[in-house]
Design an enzyme around this catalytic site. Sequence first.
Site: not given
Length: 530
Positions: A114, A190, A214
């Site tokens: 990420k 996210s 998330s």
Amino acid sequence: MPIKVTHLLQFLLGILLLSSCTRETKTASSAATDFELQEVTIADIHQAFREGDCSCQQLVAAYLQRIEQYDQPTGLNAIVLTNPEAMERARQLDAEFAQTKKLRPLHCVPVIVKDNYNTEGLQTTAGSAALKGFTPAEDAYQVRELKEAGAVVLAKSNMAEWAFSPMVSISSIAGETLNPYNLEHVPAGSSGGTAAAVAANLGTVGLGTDTGNSIRGPSSHNALVGFRSTLGLTSRAGIVPLYLRNDVGGPMARTVEDATRILEVIAGYDPEDPLTKHSQGKVPQNYQQFLDKDGLEGARIGVLRQLSDQNPDPQVKALFEQALADLKAQGAMIVDPFEVADFDKLRQDQWCDVFQRDINEYLAAQGPDVPVKNLDEIVASGKYSAYIEENLKYFQENQVEEDGTSTCGDAFTDPKRIAFREAIENAMDKYKVDAIVYPTWNNPPARVGDFKGYKGDNSQVIAPHTGQPAFTIPMGYTYDNLPAGLQFLGRMFDEPTLIKLTYSYEQATKHRKPPVRFTKAGKKQEGVKP
């Protein structure tokens, strides 16, 4: 983004070598099959290396080729950038294996990271154009540990900008990520880029972060396993924060075993994250020992109707009821209902406005080359997506005052958080349950652009505040092939029990399947160019 000219040799190498990595070989279970990237596990990869059916360079090149073929052409948009050093890293790992004949724990496991994890020499932006071009001088703790275990950082994934949204993964650096199971729907936020990439087999495993939802939300929406571990079990050093008091980084994978292998490497004390001092003496020698397919036999599972019955979609409700039946069929005792005293009261007012403090401290630690130095400069730059403007300006005006009266502490010192956790664990003791279950989301993934469709998120209610571990695992599919997840909540630092229970459920049900559009058959059916 697609592989550019600088990656042309990698792409061509992938075309030349892919056939070598797809010859008939043996998987970890010794069953003859075609070794392909589709749904391949860490154990499969290592078995292929040992038998000489695939090299690290071949594997990495094949994944890069797959990203080129699938990410942008389909509109998935999960990847921000690929790692130009990935092939050199693969070459080094091949040379090491040739010399030592030994594989590291994560030898040549291609990881999707990420974009809020610092990666040495590789752009890290937290999804914000305000940080475009920023390349950290060193890796985040978790990235460093994975590399030392032999992993390859394959690519950085898209995310909700500054991790603000639990529903969507939209950034000013890369746009919007879609759900690979149905491109008209969201992957949640996210960590949606990591989830979409791993689900579509653009990497073997991934790293996400979870402030409220998330890791678990995107994993649920993409038929993945997602581990939010106990707050303090893994270090957050080098991760761009949202609310550091709640943030956890961890694995997103297609199997419980692969997620467990990642957790095994990243768990433990790191002096750069003082909260990890609470993990000392609580990390077993290994977590893989708890992968027990009979782990549900004799277990007691509490059903938290206080969450599962909050206006669930009928198809999600049906999947949840079937999951309970499946748990029972595997020998678990279902305690239904399981009730927590004063639940609705204790869950209230658990959030605190700490983003400005945390992001300013993070940016200050990045040295003189970071493009923006604080939240005020982020806002002044104008480099952000329109949907987060209100959030940014809210946090400019609202922040925790350091006056000694705030109770916005961590899960081990904040009285409100401790009271909530004690109520949960006291109820677990009262009912003698090993874990609590509920749907990760009570509703299917919303349609793209439908912000009003954001409903049913159960992940933000307990674990972010109490600090307890919570794992999600696929429990089936709803309308239009959209995934749904089953969440298991455990006691503090009781990851071993959650691993045992989720692995047993996974092995009994085998709900995980790849998105059709991103398979060979689906590519032909959907008209994606080969």
